[in-house]
Design an enzyme around this catalytic site. Structure first.
Site, PDB file in Angstrom:
ATOM      1  N   HIS A  60      40.312  18.366  92.218  1.00 40.84           N
ATOM      2  CA  HIS A  60      39.777  19.988  92.362  1.00 40.84           C
ATOM      3  C   HIS A  60      38.924  20.254  92.788  1.00 40.84           C
ATOM      4  CE1 HIS A  60      39.168  24.181  90.998  1.00 40.84           C
ATOM      5  NE2 HIS A  60      38.430  23.846  91.436  1.00 40.84           N
ATOM      6  N   HIS A  69      35.632  22.581  98.210  1.00 41.11           N
ATOM      7  CA  HIS A  69      36.966  22.037  97.198  1.00 41.11           C
ATOM      8  C   HIS A  69      39.057  21.790  98.230  1.00 41.11           C
ATOM      9  CE1 HIS A  69      34.662  25.160  94.922  1.00 41.11           C
ATOM     10  NE2 HIS A  69      35.199  24.546  93.616  1.00 41.11           N
ATOM     11  N   GLU A 110      41.426  48.688  82.053  1.00 48.77           N
ATOM     12  CA  GLU A 110      40.584  48.922  82.734  1.00 48.77           C
ATOM     13  C   GLU A 110      39.695  47.912  84.339  1.00 48.77           C
ATOM     14  OE1 GLU A 110      40.007  50.546  78.067  1.00 48.77           O
ATOM     15  OE2 GLU A 110      40.439  48.214  79.435  1.00 48.77           O
ATOM     16  N   HIS A 168      31.569  53.488  71.939  1.00 48.96           N
ATOM     17  CA  HIS A 168      31.656  53.887  72.463  1.00 48.96           C
ATOM     18  C   HIS A 168      30.767  54.805  73.598  1.00 48.96           C
ATOM     19  CE1 HIS A 168      36.114  53.560  71.168  1.00 48.96           C
ATOM     20  NE2 HIS A 168      35.952  54.199  71.481  1.00 48.96           N
TER      21      HIS A 168
END
Length: 673
Positions: free
Chosen positions: A265, A35, A414, A476
């Site tokens: 890019h 890149h 999380e 869960h």
């Protein structure tokens, strides 16, 4: 962009920045892969940062009080590799630059921690670097409060792109940093308005400046090609009382035919276009050739920090001896000498009292004896402190008003929590652990995988680890998550059966230097199954004989965690019928696999039928059922074969057939074959 005007106005700066651009073009061309555009666009920002602001010494790359530079936009790795080579890092030779993206080189496609000094973290998965940086900055704040400014006083700088800021984890990180007023964190946004598919507006219309401000950041906006503006912005950013984002308006692939396009890019390898870009830069040397005066100017930048480092070493030497020893021990990831004795004493106490506890509560009890003697531990939870049992009374909460606090309320983040913990480990001198429900490893997984890839010992405390959590139901209840974690290379997955195994798992996790740990802990209470005190850490063997057969051994029951007590109850039923049954507790498959063949054969000899019991899916168990001298037709599994349901835990175990009676019946059916 008027390149001629920029080069004429700032010739010294221009020549140094152009060295980055041309090395990038040459390396990507040689590899025919990479890149090019981002390093070409951010070369001016990086040059000013390294020349005038970054505190580092290329001859001492692991100096603890260096500023940290994190390339969150890891696809632009040649920016970092060029800087390391130009400033004189020993690990980054010109040969490494020439071998960009090749087998065995230090210059991987994306920066990889451990490949070369100066690479502070592995980036490439977008959003990870900026999220790691929050952990770096938190670690700096905590250590400055604990050891004092004489030892710790540095900044964390990040270069991030549009992709980093689009990834959801970036908002988790930005929100955390703003809440905690991490003023030593400075993010340089490569605002080039280009992604692989097109301009940013085909997918996003977020006002990034407003977003950062709303999250509690200072924001500055500059021309990312004006060295004077860049310098002024960095100077101002360092004086702020909040984290700062500098929006650097840049041109991707500056000076190339692909400038300001999506093509810019990726890999720019066309020879004519490459030659034209170099001509536009006024660059006349051959491939990979840096004029001697430019290289020596860069090497002077790399050596500039040597005096500052020497001054730091002198200051550090004036700290009390115990502080110096603690600092050096923590940075070496060495546990205190008293840890082993502390764990042994705790195990003895628990064996004698034999409590019935959920292993999440067992974990809290272990932490209550560990945290006071390991000041480098930092606890936390993603808004589940009372459920994960990760907070002990001695820690104190980390806040702007209490930088000595060692407990972090991450909020419902999380992924951000896991990435920040990785950053703390990478910073050095920290042992972070953080909790959520086992099912939500799904949210944390990208950072968990990178911990394993980077070989860093982050600890992930995952509670409510099976259908045993009960009424919250299948959303869960993890069933596949143990298998996912076990499938990840270089990861210890601990599923302890009682308080004793939990203590042993923590001892291993907090003495590991290169392997992250997942602690899979129960919501429901478990009786103590290790009723005979042993000073030896049995969990370190991964699997061991917990109860042996009486009489001729006809069956081996293997289990983990909450199902070990089911295995013991099944053994009682089978022994009552004269069927000699061994129970093997297997709290950590990875460690058992590491044992030599002779030991594994003693634990799992050929001959008897084998049944594995675990309240998760079967995936992975066949290695132990009919590998390792077992036979397919003489093996069985008691566990989950689909998702769970909403009901009390005891009902679920009965309905899904994870019982001592079902286990005994399975053994007897196998013996008839």
């Amino acid at each position: 962009m008027d390149i001629a005007a920029l080069s004429a106005a700032h010739p010294d700066h221009w020549s140094k920045a152009t060295a980055i651009r041309t090395l990038t073009l040459d390396a990507v061309k040689a590899a025919n892969s990479g890149h090019s555009g981002m390093p070409m666009g951010m070369a001016d920002v990086a040059t000013v940062l390294f020349e005038k602001h970054l505190k580092f010494d290329a001859s001492a790359p692991n100096w603890p009080d260096r500023d940290r530079f994190i390339l969150s936009a890891g696809h632009g790795s040649m920016l970092l590799y060029s800087l390391l080579y130009l400033t004189g890092y020993k690990d980054m030779s010109l040969e490494e630059i020439k071998n960009f993206r090749q087998w065995g080189s230090r210059t991987a496609g994306h920066p990889e921690y451990g490949h070369a000094a100066g690479i502070e973290t592995t980036t490439g998965p977008l959003g990870q670097g900026i999220s790691n940086a929050v952990g770096f900055a938190m670690a700096e704040e905590m250590q400055r409060a604990h050891y004092g400014r004489k030892a710790v006083d540095h900044f964390t700088y990040v270069i991030a792109g549009d992709g980093c800021l689009m990834e959801g984890v970036s908002q988790e990180a930005i929100g955390l940093a703003g809440r905690h007023e991490l003023s030593k964190l400075i993010v340089l946004w490569d605002n080039n308005n280009i992604t692989i598919d097109g301009t940013v507006d085909i997918a996003d219309r977020t006002d990034q400046v407003a977003r950062f401000k709303a999250s509690g950041w200072n924001v500055l906006e500059i021309d990312g090609h004006d060295p004077v503006a860049i310098d002024a912005a960095l100077t101002q950013a360092k004086k702020g009382n909040k984290p700062t984002m500098v929006a650097c308006k840049t041109h991707i692939a500056l000076g190339h035919a692909a400038q300001d396009t999506s093509k810019g890019h990726g890999a720019l390898t066309d020879e004519d276009q490459l030659a034209a870009a170099k001509a536009a830069y006024g660059w006349k040397t051959g491939p990979f050739e840096i004029p001697a005066d430019v290289k020596s100017a860069w090497e002077a930048i790399g050596a500039r920090g040597a005096t500052t480092r020497a001054e730091w070493e002198a200051r550090f030497a004036t700290l009390p001896g115990n502080k110096q020893r603690e600092f050096n021990r923590a940075y070496a990831l060495d546990a205190p000498k008293k840890l082993s004795a502390t764990i042994k004493a705790f195990k003895k106490q628990m064996t004698e009292s034999a409590p019935k506890l959920a292993t999440r509560a067992s974990s809290e009890k272990v932490l209550e004896v560990i945290n006071p003697i390991m000041h480098e531990t930092v606890g936390g939870s993603a808004d589940l402190t009372g459920s994960n049992n990760t907070k002990t009374a001695d820690l104190g909460v980390f806040l702007p008003e209490n930088r000595k606090g060692r407990y972090i309320h991450y909020g419902i983040r999380e992924h951000g929590m896991a990435a920040a913990m990785n950053g703390m480990v990478l910073h050095g001198g920290m042992r972070p652990y953080g909790g959520t429900f086992m099912c939500f490893t799904d949210y944390a997984r990208p950072a968990m995988r990178l911990a394993a890839l980077m070989r860093i010992p982050t600890v992930f405390v995952m509670t409510h680890d099976s259908i045993g959590l009960g009424e919250d139901g299948p959303t869960h209840q993890p069933v596949e998550h143990l298998a996912i974690s076990r499938a990840t290379p270089n990861t210890y997955v601990f599923r302890p059966a009682d308080t004793i195994e939990t203590a042993e798992a923590w001892e291993i996790a907090l003495t590991s230097k290169e392997t992250p740990s997942v602690l899979s802990l129960t919501r429901q209470g478990l009786r103590t199954v290790r009723t005979e005190h042993k000073t030896k850490n049995m969990t370190a063997q991964g699997g061991y004989v917990l109860a042996d057969a009486e009489g001729r051994r006809e069956a081996i029951l293997m289990a983990t965690g909450s199902e070990v007590e089911i295995a013991l109850a099944a053994r009682d039923l089978l022994q009552a019928e004269g069927i000699g049954t061994r129970v093997v507790s297997m709290p950590c498959w990875e460690l058992f696999e590491d044992q030599d063949e002779r030991y594994r054969k003693r634990v799992l000899p050929g001959g008897p039928v084998r049944v594995a019991i675990e309240a998760g899916i079967r995936f992975g168990w066949d290695r132990w059922l009919f590998g390792e001298r077992g036979k397919r037709e003489k093996s069985g599994f008691i566990g989950m074969h689909g998702f769970g349901a909403s009901a009390p835990a005891d009902v679920l175990y009965e309905q899904f057939g994870i019982t001592a009676e079902a286990t005994a019946a399975k053994v007897k059916s196998l013996l008839k074959k």
